[in-house]
Design a protein around this motif. Sequence first.
Motif, PDB file in Angstrom:
ATOM      1  N   VAL A 129       0.838  -1.207   0.000  1.00  0.00           N
ATOM      2  CA  VAL A 129       0.000   0.000   0.000  1.00  0.00           C
ATOM      3  C   VAL A 129       0.868   1.250   0.000  1.00  0.00           C
ATOM      4  O   VAL A 129       0.585   2.233  -0.704  1.00  0.00           O
ATOM      5  CB  VAL A 129      -0.949  -0.016   1.217  1.00  0.00           C
ATOM      6  N   LEU A 130       1.945   1.237   0.779  1.00  0.00           N
ATOM      7  CA  LEU A 130       2.845   2.380   0.822  1.00  0.00           C
ATOM      8  C   LEU A 130       3.536   2.596  -0.523  1.00  0.00           C
ATOM      9  O   LEU A 130       3.744   3.737  -0.947  1.00  0.00           O
ATOM     10  CB  LEU A 130       3.884   2.177   1.929  1.00  0.00           C
ATOM     11  N   PHE A 131       3.878   1.505  -1.215  1.00  0.00           N
ATOM     12  CA  PHE A 131       4.488   1.644  -2.537  1.00  0.00           C
ATOM     13  C   PHE A 131       3.490   2.285  -3.504  1.00  0.00           C
ATOM     14  O   PHE A 131       3.873   3.138  -4.316  1.00  0.00           O
ATOM     15  CB  PHE A 131       4.930   0.284  -3.059  1.00  0.00           C
ATOM     16  N   ASP A 136       1.673   6.951  -6.666  1.00  0.00           N
ATOM     17  CA  ASP A 136       0.673   7.989  -6.940  1.00  0.00           C
ATOM     18  C   ASP A 136       1.245   9.390  -6.721  1.00  0.00           C
ATOM     19  O   ASP A 136       0.822  10.342  -7.379  1.00  0.00           O
ATOM     20  CB  ASP A 136      -0.552   7.782  -6.049  1.00  0.00           C
ATOM     21  N   ALA A 137       2.179   9.522  -5.767  1.00  0.00           N
ATOM     22  CA  ALA A 137       2.800  10.817  -5.494  1.00  0.00           C
ATOM     23  C   ALA A 137       3.968  11.112  -6.429  1.00  0.00           C
ATOM     24  O   ALA A 137       4.655  12.124  -6.251  1.00  0.00           O
ATOM     25  CB  ALA A 137       3.273  10.870  -4.041  1.00  0.00           C
ATOM     26  N   ASP A 138       4.219  10.232  -7.405  1.00  0.00           N
ATOM     27  CA  ASP A 138       5.270  10.408  -8.409  1.00  0.00           C
ATOM     28  C   ASP A 138       6.651  10.510  -7.753  1.00  0.00           C
ATOM     29  O   ASP A 138       7.487  11.327  -8.145  1.00  0.00           O
ATOM     30  CB  ASP A 138       5.000  11.657  -9.250  1.00  0.00           C
ATOM     31  N   LEU A 139       6.902   9.649  -6.779  1.00  0.00           N
ATOM     32  CA  LEU A 139       8.201   9.635  -6.108  1.00  0.00           C
ATOM     33  C   LEU A 139       9.180   8.676  -6.761  1.00  0.00           C
ATOM     34  O   LEU A 139      10.366   8.694  -6.430  1.00  0.00           O
ATOM     35  CB  LEU A 139       8.031   9.243  -4.631  1.00  0.00           C
ATOM     36  N   VAL A 156       7.633   0.471   7.056  1.00  0.00           N
ATOM     37  CA  VAL A 156       6.562  -0.183   7.811  1.00  0.00           C
ATOM     38  C   VAL A 156       7.108  -0.779   9.105  1.00  0.00           C
ATOM     39  O   VAL A 156       6.455  -0.724  10.156  1.00  0.00           O
ATOM     40  CB  VAL A 156       5.886  -1.265   6.943  1.00  0.00           C
ATOM     41  N   CYS A 157       8.309  -1.337   9.053  1.00  0.00           N
ATOM     42  CA  CYS A 157       8.931  -1.855  10.277  1.00  0.00           C
ATOM     43  C   CYS A 157       9.155  -0.732  11.282  1.00  0.00           C
ATOM     44  O   CYS A 157       8.952  -0.923  12.493  1.00  0.00           O
ATOM     45  CB  CYS A 157      10.253  -2.544   9.951  1.00  0.00           C
ATOM     46  N   LEU A 191       5.649  11.868   2.198  1.00  0.00           N
ATOM     47  CA  LEU A 191       4.429  11.219   2.684  1.00  0.00           C
ATOM     48  C   LEU A 191       4.222  11.399   4.185  1.00  0.00           C
ATOM     49  O   LEU A 191       3.174  11.033   4.697  1.00  0.00           O
ATOM     50  CB  LEU A 191       4.460   9.722   2.345  1.00  0.00           C
ATOM     51  N   GLY A 192       5.214  11.937   4.865  1.00  0.00           N
ATOM     52  CA  GLY A 192       5.068  12.205   6.288  1.00  0.00           C
ATOM     53  C   GLY A 192       4.816  10.954   7.113  1.00  0.00           C
ATOM     54  O   GLY A 192       3.791  10.840   7.791  1.00  0.00           O
TER      55      GLY A 192
END
Length: 283
Positions: A129-131, A136-139, A156-157, A191-192
């Motif tokens: 999900v984070l990927f 989506d944020a074009d990182l 996530v860890c 993404l903070g």
Amino acid sequence: MKSSGGCPECNGRLVAVDEETACNGCGLVVETDEIDRGPEWRSFERETRERTGAPLTRSRHDRGLSTEIGRSTRLTGRKRRLFARLRRQHTRTQIASKAERNRVYAFTEIRRQVCALGLPDSVRDRACVLFESAQDADLLRGRSLEGFAAATIYAVCRTDGVSRTLAEIVAVAKASRDELTAAYDALNRDLGLPTGPIDPTEYLARFASQLNLPHGVEARARELVAEGRDRGVISGRNPSGVAAACLYTAAAETDHGLTQQAAAEIADVTPVTLRVTYQKLRA
């Protein structure tokens, strides 16, 4: 057939038959249960006793909802070639864009690394999900997919307080440490991420097992972590380094043969970092 309370119309006796609960006197149907709780297979279907398909998962680009054209040994000649062409075209149409192809590759990398690190499925799904959020944020522009796959697991860890060091993730990843760090910095900056320090006690059991230390040394190391926290010694320090220093201090107190080099290597810190924490614990 069993009784269940009284009828709201005539106070008659209610009976449950199959999916319906009805009054035995006036025939009023009070409740229906449309779920058939019996088996979905027949007596001669012994090999395919499955109630449902595979569960939904965020670790696949299509959530696990894709279909497949199966194979059969009964097909011969033209029909077999026809289904081979259909299967090939079906496989090609499952990935519609370059972004989707990148997700397929990255999710495969995430699943592989999570399996190699022995992490739970919840970490795998949240990393995927984070990927997606990073994509989506074009990182991802100008950065490696392997670096982002490893960085999402590390992130996530960190957010879940799972004790995995950067060196452990780099060891199983296809990305270098610099690529992982660059991707993690981008995730954290744009993404903070709600990252915080991991409790050093989370590392103790795993480090003690890898260093072949007895349970008594690990128990004393937990006491040292608590003492260091109360005295403000471990504040602002690398939690894995603190755990290694506490294990080394506990081993030294019990005359157990553990070198500073071995303890520092297991925690991916330098012997100098370990020695500073050790001296503060002994002070």
